[in-house]
Design an enzyme around this catalytic site. Structure first.
Site, mmCIF file in Angstrom:
data_model
loop_
_atom_site.group_PDB
_atom_site.id
_atom_site.type_symbol
_atom_site.label_atom_id
_atom_site.label_comp_id
_atom_site.label_asym_id
_atom_site.label_seq_id
_atom_site.Cartn_x
_atom_site.Cartn_y
_atom_site.Cartn_z
ATOM 1 N N ASN A 47 12.418 -13.773 44.305
ATOM 2 C CA ASN A 47 11.838 -12.495 44.754
ATOM 3 C C ASN A 47 11.973 -11.440 43.647
ATOM 4 O O ASN A 47 11.053 -10.658 43.384
ATOM 5 C CB ASN A 47 12.557 -11.980 46.001
ATOM 6 C CG ASN A 47 12.444 -12.919 47.194
ATOM 7 O OD1 ASN A 47 11.598 -13.819 47.208
ATOM 8 N ND2 ASN A 47 13.287 -12.720 48.199
ATOM 9 N N ASN A 184 24.054 -3.216 48.013
ATOM 10 C CA ASN A 184 23.764 -2.361 49.165
ATOM 11 C C ASN A 184 25.094 -1.788 49.660
ATOM 12 O O ASN A 184 26.150 -2.057 49.075
ATOM 13 C CB ASN A 184 22.961 -3.116 50.242
ATOM 14 C CG ASN A 184 23.767 -4.241 50.894
ATOM 15 O OD1 ASN A 184 24.998 -4.246 50.872
ATOM 16 N ND2 ASN A 184 23.060 -5.199 51.482
ATOM 17 N N ASP A 245 15.466 -6.943 46.925
ATOM 18 C CA ASP A 245 15.081 -7.738 45.745
ATOM 19 C C ASP A 245 13.964 -7.040 44.976
ATOM 20 O O ASP A 245 13.958 -7.040 43.731
ATOM 21 C CB ASP A 245 14.603 -9.133 46.175
ATOM 22 C CG ASP A 245 15.697 -9.903 46.886
ATOM 23 O OD1 ASP A 245 16.879 -9.692 46.555
ATOM 24 O OD2 ASP A 245 15.363 -10.703 47.780
HETATM 25 O O1 RIB Z 1 16.842 -11.109 50.019
HETATM 26 C C1 RIB Z 1 15.951 -11.831 50.821
HETATM 27 C C2 RIB Z 1 16.068 -13.296 50.519
HETATM 28 O O2 RIB Z 1 17.356 -13.738 50.872
HETATM 29 C C3 RIB Z 1 15.127 -14.188 51.290
HETATM 30 O O3 RIB Z 1 13.901 -14.380 50.652
HETATM 31 C C4 RIB Z 1 15.942 -15.448 51.485
HETATM 32 O O4 RIB Z 1 15.399 -16.574 50.873
HETATM 33 C C5 RIB Z 1 17.339 -15.135 50.976
HETATM 34 O O5 RIB Z 1 17.549 -15.622 49.705
#
Ligand code: RIB
Length: 317
Positions: A47, A184, A245
């Site tokens: 992400n 966070n 992310d």
């Molecule tokens: O931060 C969100 C992510 O946390 C999700 O996409 C999941 O896969 C976990 O890794």
């Protein structure tokens, strides 16, 4: 590697996310009837790589591990379409990482991760670091690998950015190699090992720059001895998965462009807010144009009341 634009390496996890919406997140022992079931490309590392690439102007590489199974392809397709150059380890007989996510009607989520191939990333998998300006990591791959990558990156002159999620106690020499720590509020308290104010917790951590995201309130950073405060952007949130992310990837892209921390936090906050308006993790990461348009149209909470509230909440007044 000889490229004009900054080059960021993300080393971390990639998961397929199995997502169901439900009126509320089940309590232990409770069964909740949810809605339609969807799958998305996810994983904190992937992400963040997508967010860094979509932020524009930064060449983004990612070190990841995938299984030899059907779940790997949609993750690779998502990274490829965002323009991320992949360095993939494929351990034999191990499944691609997966995450089981319940999103409630307030757009909050609860996530359980089955690490699968992510747990197989080793020290030796790190690509040659020549040409990279920043290394961005999270804590969904083995801590020993994060540790080794951070020390190698530091020794090669890269700026090391660590998103300490999910939170865990970290060795002091790992933290000493981190230039920018992003957490966070819950992770901040775990890392600081105390229940004090945000400002007190920020002051406890040894990294030169520590950024804490505070959900819709915004974010606060301690940068050396000074504090930077960015209020949140109001949006109609449908799913907060991947917002943190998106913040990390956009922040590092801006920092790699030598933007000041204040501007990097502003763009990262706007990108994270936009990410909350769509379902899924990588599917909801906005392009740099979308962020620019949003900032041009949207008034921030940067009015004096919101700013004063955030400063007070963080213990800065
Ligand atoms: O931060 C969100 C992510 O946390 C999700 O996409 C999941 O896969 C976990 O890794």
């Amino acid at each position: 590697m000889t490229q004009e634009s900054p080059v960021v390496l993300v080393a971390g996890s990639a998961n397929v996310d199995f997502v169901v919406r439900a009126p509320h997140i089940p309590a232990p022992g409770e069964t909740v009837l949810g809605g339609a079931f969807q799958t998305f490309a996810g994983g904190k590392g992937a992400n963040q790589a997508v967010a860094c690439a979509r932020a524009g102007g930064v060449a983004t590489h990612m070190l990841l591990a995938l299984g030899e199974d059907a779940f790997a392809a949609p993750i690779e397709a998502s990274l490829q379409s965002a323009g991320v150059t992949m360095h993939v380890r494929r351990p034999e007989g191990v499944a691609t990482g997966s995450a089981f996510i319940c999103v409630d009607d307030q757009a909050e989520n609860a996530i359980t991760v089955a690490p699968g191939a992510n747990a197989c990333l080793q020290d030796a998998d790190l690509p040659a670091l020549l040409g990279f300006s920043h290394l961005l990591m999270q804590l969904e791959i083995p801590l020993a690998s994060v540790h080794a990558y951070a020390l190698a990156a530091k020794a090669s002159g890269l700026r090391v950015v660590l998103n300490a999620a999910p939170a865990q106690a970290l060795p002091i020499d790992l933290l000493s190699a981190v230039d920018v720590l992003v957490v966070n509020e819950g992770e901040l308290r775990t890392m600081a090992g105390m229940e004090g104010s945000v400002a007190e917790c920020l002051a406890r951590l040894p990294c030169p720059t520590v950024v804490v995201t505070l959900g819709a309130r915004g974010c606060v950073a301690r940068d050396g001895g000074t504090y930077v405060v960015q209020t949140g952007f109001a949006v109609q949130a449908v799913d907060t998965t991947g917002a943190g992310d998106t913040f990390c990837g956009a922040l590092v892209a801006a920092l790699a462009h030598a933007q000041p921390l204040t501007e990097a936090m502003r763009r990262a906050s706007a990108a994270a807010a936009l990410a909350c308006t769509k379902m899924g993790a990588q599917s909801s990461v906005p392009t740099t144009q979308a962020v620019t348009d949003f900032l041009a149209q949207t008034s921030t909470h940067d009015d004096s009341h919101a700013l004063a509230d955030l400063r007070q909440y963080a213990g800065l007044t």
